[in-house]
Design a protein around this motif. Structure first.
Motif, PDB file in Angstrom:
ATOM      1  N   ALA A 118       0.842  -1.194   0.000  1.00  0.00           N
ATOM      2  CA  ALA A 118       0.000   0.000   0.000  1.00  0.00           C
ATOM      3  C   ALA A 118       0.875   1.240   0.000  1.00  0.00           C
ATOM      4  N   ASN A 119       0.355   2.315  -0.561  1.00  0.00           N
ATOM      5  CA  ASN A 119       1.104   3.558  -0.590  1.00  0.00           C
ATOM      6  C   ASN A 119       1.423   4.026   0.831  1.00  0.00           C
ATOM      7  N   ARG A 120       2.705   4.385   1.044  1.00  0.00           N
ATOM      8  CA  ARG A 120       3.174   4.898   2.335  1.00  0.00           C
ATOM      9  C   ARG A 120       3.059   3.871   3.463  1.00  0.00           C
ATOM     10  N   GLN A 121       3.007   2.599   3.125  1.00  0.00           N
ATOM     11  CA  GLN A 121       2.942   1.576   4.164  1.00  0.00           C
ATOM     12  C   GLN A 121       4.219   1.588   4.995  1.00  0.00           C
ATOM     13  N   GLU A 122       4.053   1.624   6.297  1.00  0.00           N
ATOM     14  CA  GLU A 122       5.181   1.568   7.215  1.00  0.00           C
ATOM     15  C   GLU A 122       4.900   0.475   8.252  1.00  0.00           C
ATOM     16  N   SER A 123       5.687  -0.568   8.215  1.00  0.00           N
ATOM     17  CA  SER A 123       5.530  -1.661   9.163  1.00  0.00           C
ATOM     18  C   SER A 123       6.214  -1.311  10.479  1.00  0.00           C
ATOM     19  N   ASP A 124       5.965  -2.154  11.493  1.00  0.00           N
ATOM     20  CA  ASP A 124       6.521  -1.939  12.825  1.00  0.00           C
ATOM     21  C   ASP A 124       6.918  -3.296  13.385  1.00  0.00           C
ATOM     22  N   PRO A 125       8.021  -3.394  14.135  1.00  0.00           N
ATOM     23  CA  PRO A 125       8.394  -4.686  14.713  1.00  0.00           C
ATOM     24  C   PRO A 125       7.290  -5.325  15.542  1.00  0.00           C
ATOM     25  N   ALA A 126       6.443  -4.520  16.165  1.00  0.00           N
ATOM     26  CA  ALA A 126       5.346  -5.072  16.972  1.00  0.00           C
ATOM     27  C   ALA A 126       4.318  -5.810  16.114  1.00  0.00           C
ATOM     28  N   ASP A 127       4.328  -5.567  14.789  1.00  0.00           N
ATOM     29  CA  ASP A 127       3.395  -6.261  13.898  1.00  0.00           C
ATOM     30  C   ASP A 127       3.619  -7.764  13.909  1.00  0.00           C
ATOM     31  N   LEU A 128       4.800  -8.197  14.346  1.00  0.00           N
ATOM     32  CA  LEU A 128       5.108  -9.628  14.385  1.00  0.00           C
ATOM     33  C   LEU A 128       4.427 -10.336  15.550  1.00  0.00           C
ATOM     34  N   ASP A 129       4.119  -9.604  16.594  1.00  0.00           N
ATOM     35  CA  ASP A 129       3.594 -10.218  17.821  1.00  0.00           C
ATOM     36  C   ASP A 129       2.361 -11.085  17.602  1.00  0.00           C
ATOM     37  N   PRO A 130       1.316 -10.598  16.900  1.00  0.00           N
ATOM     38  CA  PRO A 130       0.119 -11.433  16.736  1.00  0.00           C
ATOM     39  C   PRO A 130       0.393 -12.745  16.011  1.00  0.00           C
ATOM     40  N   PHE A 131       1.303 -12.728  15.047  1.00  0.00           N
ATOM     41  CA  PHE A 131       1.638 -13.953  14.324  1.00  0.00           C
ATOM     42  C   PHE A 131       2.263 -14.987  15.256  1.00  0.00           C
ATOM     43  N   LEU A 132       3.279 -14.574  15.983  1.00  0.00           N
ATOM     44  CA  LEU A 132       3.996 -15.526  16.832  1.00  0.00           C
ATOM     45  C   LEU A 132       3.128 -16.010  17.983  1.00  0.00           C
ATOM     46  N   THR A 133       2.294 -15.129  18.500  1.00  0.00           N
ATOM     47  CA  THR A 133       1.377 -15.531  19.568  1.00  0.00           C
ATOM     48  C   THR A 133       0.395 -16.589  19.072  1.00  0.00           C
ATOM     49  N   GLU A 134      -0.155 -16.375  17.874  1.00  0.00           N
ATOM     50  CA  GLU A 134      -1.132 -17.320  17.334  1.00  0.00           C
ATOM     51  C   GLU A 134      -0.488 -18.642  16.954  1.00  0.00           C
ATOM     52  N   MET A 135       0.712 -18.598  16.403  1.00  0.00           N
ATOM     53  CA  MET A 135       1.400 -19.845  16.063  1.00  0.00           C
ATOM     54  C   MET A 135       1.687 -20.655  17.317  1.00  0.00           C
ATOM     55  N   ALA A 136       2.124 -19.983  18.367  1.00  0.00           N
ATOM     56  CA  ALA A 136       2.401 -20.680  19.627  1.00  0.00           C
ATOM     57  C   ALA A 136       1.131 -21.241  20.228  1.00  0.00           C
ATOM     58  N   ARG A 137       0.038 -20.483  20.155  1.00  0.00           N
ATOM     59  CA  ARG A 137      -1.236 -20.949  20.714  1.00  0.00           C
ATOM     60  C   ARG A 137      -1.698 -22.230  20.030  1.00  0.00           C
ATOM     61  N   ARG A 138      -1.402 -22.342  18.745  1.00  0.00           N
ATOM     62  CA  ARG A 138      -1.815 -23.520  17.983  1.00  0.00           C
ATOM     63  C   ARG A 138      -0.766 -24.628  18.014  1.00  0.00           C
ATOM     64  N   GLY A 139       0.312 -24.422  18.727  1.00  0.00           N
ATOM     65  CA  GLY A 139       1.337 -25.445  18.838  1.00  0.00           C
ATOM     66  C   GLY A 139       2.130 -25.659  17.565  1.00  0.00           C
ATOM     67  N   LEU A 140       2.266 -24.630  16.746  1.00  0.00           N
ATOM     68  CA  LEU A 140       2.991 -24.740  15.486  1.00  0.00           C
ATOM     69  C   LEU A 140       4.386 -24.145  15.630  1.00  0.00           C
ATOM     70  N   ALA A 141       5.373 -24.826  15.092  1.00  0.00           N
ATOM     71  CA  ALA A 141       6.763 -24.378  15.188  1.00  0.00           C
ATOM     72  C   ALA A 141       7.429 -24.495  13.813  1.00  0.00           C
ATOM     73  N   PRO A 142       7.010 -23.666  12.872  1.00  0.00           N
ATOM     74  CA  PRO A 142       7.521 -23.786  11.506  1.00  0.00           C
ATOM     75  C   PRO A 142       8.906 -23.180  11.330  1.00  0.00           C
ATOM     76  N   ASP A 143       9.472 -23.463  10.195  1.00  0.00           N
ATOM     77  CA  ASP A 143      10.646 -22.759   9.697  1.00  0.00           C
ATOM     78  C   ASP A 143      10.084 -21.458   9.127  1.00  0.00           C
ATOM     79  N   TRP A 144      10.336 -20.322   9.796  1.00  0.00           N
ATOM     80  CA  TRP A 144       9.624 -19.105   9.414  1.00  0.00           C
ATOM     81  C   TRP A 144      10.553 -17.943   9.100  1.00  0.00           C
ATOM     82  N   ALA A 145      10.005 -17.036   8.305  1.00  0.00           N
ATOM     83  CA  ALA A 145      10.693 -15.799   7.960  1.00  0.00           C
ATOM     84  C   ALA A 145       9.700 -14.659   8.056  1.00  0.00           C
ATOM     85  N   ALA A 146      10.206 -13.454   7.939  1.00  0.00           N
ATOM     86  CA  ALA A 146       9.357 -12.267   7.925  1.00  0.00           C
ATOM     87  C   ALA A 146       9.813 -11.340   6.811  1.00  0.00           C
TER      88      ALA A 146
END
Length: 258
Positions: free
Chosen positions: A174-202
């Motif tokens: 998107a135009n002027r999109q600026e990500s933030d390191p905190a954007d990773l938190d929901p992903f890792l929290t949800e993966m852990a909640r589901r017991g998933l431990a993938p080979d992951w990148a960002a």
């Protein structure tokens, strides 16, 4: 099955062009030269997008096979992952054919795109066919809803396999999109909640790309950097080219405490 590279470069993507940055590669010779420069700068993987003769996003088995052969000749030590991203141009049956018939051993697949309008059996069979062919599929996840979709659509044996690969996309095209390191938190929290431990990148968009990728590295992930997602260094200056972004990220990672 090939593991995810530790530092993958995505040099062009499906949307940007020379008007965005003159060093963004469009043709195969430009992409090959970029791959060589990025490999020399420390990238061990390439996320490959192709363009047609008009510069538009292209998914084509023959053109992918040609590109893979040229990259194998020019940069033999670099892992190459093809994309199946639609960019609004292709449907899941076409994506599946490209993934299976291009000769790639690494493929990037958006779970929300590949399942659009498809039944679960068709999607599950596709992922099983990829596994049987030794094709490493990296599942593109844009939010927690995509994680839920992945859990619904992927056969349990593949979902719990130690070689499950995902990429967490921090932000959007998107135009002027600026990500933030905190954007990773929901992903890792949800993966852990589901017991998933993938080979992951960002990957991340905008001037915070470096900060986001450093955070991903610190949290056990791998990194995808490049002009598909960001043209800028951490200080807001425009990168000279993709290899310049690879070098900047490597320096930031090297500066971390041991």
């Amino acid at each position: 099955m090939r593991a995810l590279p530790r530092l993958m470069v995505a040099p062009n993507g499906a949307r940007r062009g020379k008007a965005d940055h003159p060093a963004l590669p469009i043709t195969l010779p430009e992409t090959t030269a970029t791959a060589r420069a990025c490999f020399d700068a420390g990238a061990d993987g390439l996320h490959l997008h192709l363009r047609d003769d008009e510069g538009r996003h292209l998914l084509d088995t023959g053109r992918y096979a040609e590109a893979l052969a040229e990259l194998a000749r020019t940069v033999p030590g670099m892992a190459v992952q093809i994309t199946t991203e639609t960019a609004g141009r292709y449907a899941p049956p076409h994506q599946r054919r490209v993934a299976l018939d291009s000769g790639a051993d690494m493929v990037s697949v958006s779970i929300r795109e590949i399942t659009e309008g498809q039944d679960r059996a068709t999607t599950a069979a596709f992922f099983e066919d990829c596994a049987a062919a030794g094709i490493a599929v990296q599942h593109i996840l844009y939010d927690r809803g995509d994680i839920a979709l992945l859990c619904d659509m992927l056969p349990e044996a593949l979902l719990r396999a130690p070689n499950l690969q995902v990429i967490h996309v921090l932000g959007r095209h998107a135009n002027r999109q600026e990500s933030d390191p905190a954007d990773l938190d929901p992903f890792l929290t949800e993966m852990a909640r589901r017991g998933l431990a993938p080979d992951w990148a960002a990957c991340a968009f905008g001037r915070a790309e470096t900060a986001c990728l450093v955070s991903a590295h610190e949290r056990g992930g791998k990194c995808r950097v490049g002009f598909e997602n960001s043209l800028w260094h951490a200080d807001g200056s425009l990168a000279r080219d993709n290899a310049d972004r690879v070098t900047a990220l490597r320096r930031a990672l090297a500066a971390l405490p041991a």
